[in-house]
Design a protein around this motif. Structure first.
Motif, PDB file in Angstrom:
ATOM      1  N   VAL A 168      36.656  59.641 -11.716  1.00  0.00           N
ATOM      2  CA  VAL A 168      35.569  59.091 -12.079  1.00  0.00           C
ATOM      3  C   VAL A 168      35.409  57.089 -11.120  1.00  0.00           C
ATOM      4  N   ILE A 169      34.998  56.718 -10.479  1.00  0.00           N
ATOM      5  CA  ILE A 169      34.584  55.425 -10.013  1.00  0.00           C
ATOM      6  C   ILE A 169      33.431  55.013 -11.277  1.00  0.00           C
ATOM      7  N   PRO A 170      33.358  54.502 -12.655  1.00  0.00           N
ATOM      8  CA  PRO A 170      32.164  53.885 -12.980  1.00  0.00           C
ATOM      9  C   PRO A 170      31.110  53.594 -11.631  1.00  0.00           C
ATOM     10  N   ASP A 171      29.927  54.439 -12.231  1.00  0.00           N
ATOM     11  CA  ASP A 171      29.222  53.161 -10.848  1.00  0.00           C
ATOM     12  C   ASP A 171      27.733  53.183 -11.430  1.00  0.00           C
ATOM     13  N   ALA A 172      25.843  53.176 -11.310  1.00  0.00           N
ATOM     14  CA  ALA A 172      25.311  52.832 -12.304  1.00  0.00           C
ATOM     15  C   ALA A 172      24.295  54.666 -11.508  1.00  0.00           C
ATOM     16  N   SER A 173      25.265  54.714 -10.056  1.00  0.00           N
ATOM     17  CA  SER A 173      24.430  55.910  -9.598  1.00  0.00           C
ATOM     18  C   SER A 173      24.597  57.127 -10.790  1.00  0.00           C
ATOM     19  N   GLN A 174      25.577  56.588 -11.616  1.00  0.00           N
ATOM     20  CA  GLN A 174      25.135  58.449 -12.640  1.00  0.00           C
ATOM     21  C   GLN A 174      24.178  59.124 -12.885  1.00  0.00           C
ATOM     22  N   ARG A 175      23.175  57.966 -12.988  1.00  0.00           N
ATOM     23  CA  ARG A 175      22.071  58.079 -13.758  1.00  0.00           C
ATOM     24  C   ARG A 175      21.513  58.763 -12.569  1.00  0.00           C
ATOM     25  N   HIS A 176      21.552  59.136 -11.323  1.00  0.00           N
ATOM     26  CA  HIS A 176      21.026  59.659 -10.183  1.00  0.00           C
ATOM     27  C   HIS A 176      21.805  61.122 -10.056  1.00  0.00           C
ATOM     28  N   ASP A 177      22.568  61.015 -10.692  1.00  0.00           N
ATOM     29  CA  ASP A 177      23.866  62.486 -11.039  1.00  0.00           C
ATOM     30  C   ASP A 177      24.383  62.944  -9.697  1.00  0.00           C
ATOM     31  N   LEU A 178      25.107  61.320  -9.310  1.00  0.00           N
ATOM     32  CA  LEU A 178      25.780  61.542  -8.438  1.00  0.00           C
ATOM     33  C   LEU A 178      27.420  60.733  -8.869  1.00  0.00           C
ATOM     34  N   PHE A 179      28.106  61.049  -8.398  1.00  0.00           N
ATOM     35  CA  PHE A 179      29.309  60.854  -9.069  1.00  0.00           C
ATOM     36  C   PHE A 179      30.355  59.593  -8.133  1.00  0.00           C
ATOM     37  N   ILE A 180      30.631  59.328  -8.506  1.00  0.00           N
ATOM     38  CA  ILE A 180      31.160  58.815  -6.976  1.00  0.00           C
ATOM     39  C   ILE A 180      33.328  59.332  -7.443  1.00  0.00           C
ATOM     40  N   GLY A 181      34.114  59.790  -6.529  1.00  0.00           N
ATOM     41  CA  GLY A 181      35.565  60.021  -7.508  1.00  0.00           C
ATOM     42  C   GLY A 181      36.648  58.939  -6.443  1.00  0.00           C
ATOM     43  N   GLU A 182      37.304  58.557  -6.925  1.00  0.00           N
ATOM     44  CA  GLU A 182      39.003  58.524  -5.833  1.00  0.00           C
ATOM     45  C   GLU A 182      39.451  59.300  -5.831  1.00  0.00           C
ATOM     46  N   VAL A 183      39.397  59.995  -5.119  1.00  0.00           N
ATOM     47  CA  VAL A 183      40.605  61.143  -5.309  1.00  0.00           C
ATOM     48  C   VAL A 183      42.057  59.824  -5.069  1.00  0.00           C
ATOM     49  N   VAL A 184      42.740  61.097  -5.636  1.00  0.00           N
ATOM     50  CA  VAL A 184      44.053  60.777  -6.941  1.00  0.00           C
ATOM     51  C   VAL A 184      45.233  61.505  -6.559  1.00  0.00           C
ATOM     52  N   ALA A 185      45.165  62.591  -5.542  1.00  0.00           N
ATOM     53  CA  ALA A 185      45.687  63.686  -4.892  1.00  0.00           C
ATOM     54  C   ALA A 185      45.355  64.776  -4.821  1.00  0.00           C
ATOM     55  N   ALA A 186      45.910  65.202  -3.234  1.00  0.00           N
ATOM     56  CA  ALA A 186      45.002  66.002  -2.362  1.00  0.00           C
ATOM     57  C   ALA A 186      46.254  67.404  -1.952  1.00  0.00           C
ATOM     58  N   TYR A 187      45.735  68.189  -1.681  1.00  0.00           N
ATOM     59  CA  TYR A 187      47.080  69.168  -1.324  1.00  0.00           C
ATOM     60  C   TYR A 187      46.096  70.377  -0.577  1.00  0.00           C
ATOM     61  N   ALA A 188      46.107  70.650   0.781  1.00  0.00           N
ATOM     62  CA  ALA A 188      45.959  71.954   0.831  1.00  0.00           C
ATOM     63  C   ALA A 188      46.823  73.500   1.214  1.00  0.00           C
ATOM     64  N   ASP A 189      46.266  75.014   1.661  1.00  0.00           N
ATOM     65  CA  ASP A 189      46.540  75.736   1.303  1.00  0.00           C
ATOM     66  C   ASP A 189      47.350  75.754   3.472  1.00  0.00           C
ATOM     67  N   SER A 190      48.447  75.328   3.910  1.00  0.00           N
ATOM     68  CA  SER A 190      49.179  75.770   4.841  1.00  0.00           C
ATOM     69  C   SER A 190      48.508  75.945   6.343  1.00  0.00           C
ATOM     70  N   ARG A 191      48.084  77.091   5.713  1.00  0.00           N
ATOM     71  CA  ARG A 191      47.711  78.210   6.294  1.00  0.00           C
ATOM     72  C   ARG A 191      46.252  78.367   6.960  1.00  0.00           C
ATOM     73  N   VAL A 192      45.294  77.408   6.776  1.00  0.00           N
ATOM     74  CA  VAL A 192      44.770  77.181   7.365  1.00  0.00           C
ATOM     75  C   VAL A 192      44.314  74.917   7.426  1.00  0.00           C
TER      76      VAL A 192
END
Length: 193
Positions: A127-151
């Motif tokens: 989570v990137i701390p941000d005032a938008s959380q009071r509006h139910d929005l969360f900004i997240g920095e992706v620190v790892a990403a992976y995918a099923d190689s079949r798709v």
């Protein structure tokens, strides 16, 4: 079925969300964990990769994310739609959704959150701390990403198996499967006046 999860270059991670599918959020803190569906999520930035997700303030997932500062964001396939509806229709207060819906998990690579078997992509976010959380929005920095190689390989989706297509939630238990891909040639640039 054996799934090969391949790392996705972080500079390309937001491509996993570009087509607007429903997502499943996992969270954990202090010995508790939860899972919920989230239809409102989108890519925000490329470098570093950031996503935005809406998480209601009354949910256990929200409490766990605020306490831990991390969350998992996964894209379910058509074959995982029943579980997606179940985790999105039931509260985590007083219910272990992982056990109740027999959800198999594996540990995240960089964050201490369970990730779901049965999805086709996974993103671990801080989570990137941000005032938008009071509006139910969360900004997240992706620190790892992976995918099923079949798709997903070579930074491209390929949905050869209909059960492995991502899905889009409408309402009342209705989903749409991601459709057929097609390409168009770019239009020639207009002359500058």
């Amino acid at each position: 079925m054996d799934v090969t999860r391949k790392n996705v270059d972080l500079s390309r991670a937001t491509r996993l969300l570009n087509h607007g599918p429903v997502t499943v959020i996992t969270s954990a803190h202090g010995g508790r964990s939860n899972v919920m569906a989230a239809a409102w999520s989108m890519p925000l930035d490329f470098d570093p990769p950031k996503i935005v997700v809406v998480i209601d303030s009354r949910t256990l997932t929200r409490q766990l994310i605020e306490a831990s500062g991390v969350f998992g964001l996964q894209l379910p396939s058509v074959g995982f739609a029943r579980q997606t509806l179940a985790v999105g229709s039931n509260t985590g207060e007083g219910l272990d959704k992982f056990a109740a819906f027999e959800l198999e998990t594996f540990p995240g690579q960089k964050i201490d959150v369970p990730m779901l078997v049965g999805c086709v992509t996974w993103m671990e976010c801080k989570v990137i701390p941000d005032a938008s959380q009071r509006h139910d929005l969360f900004i997240g920095e992706v620190v790892a990403a992976y995918a099923d190689s079949r798709v997903y390989t070579d930074n491209r989706w390929h949905f050869d198996d209909p059960d492995l297509r991502t899905c889009h939630y409408v309402a009342g238990g209705t989903f749409f499967a991601t459709g057929e891909a097609f390409e168009v040639e770019p239009a020639p640039r207009a002359a500058q006046a």
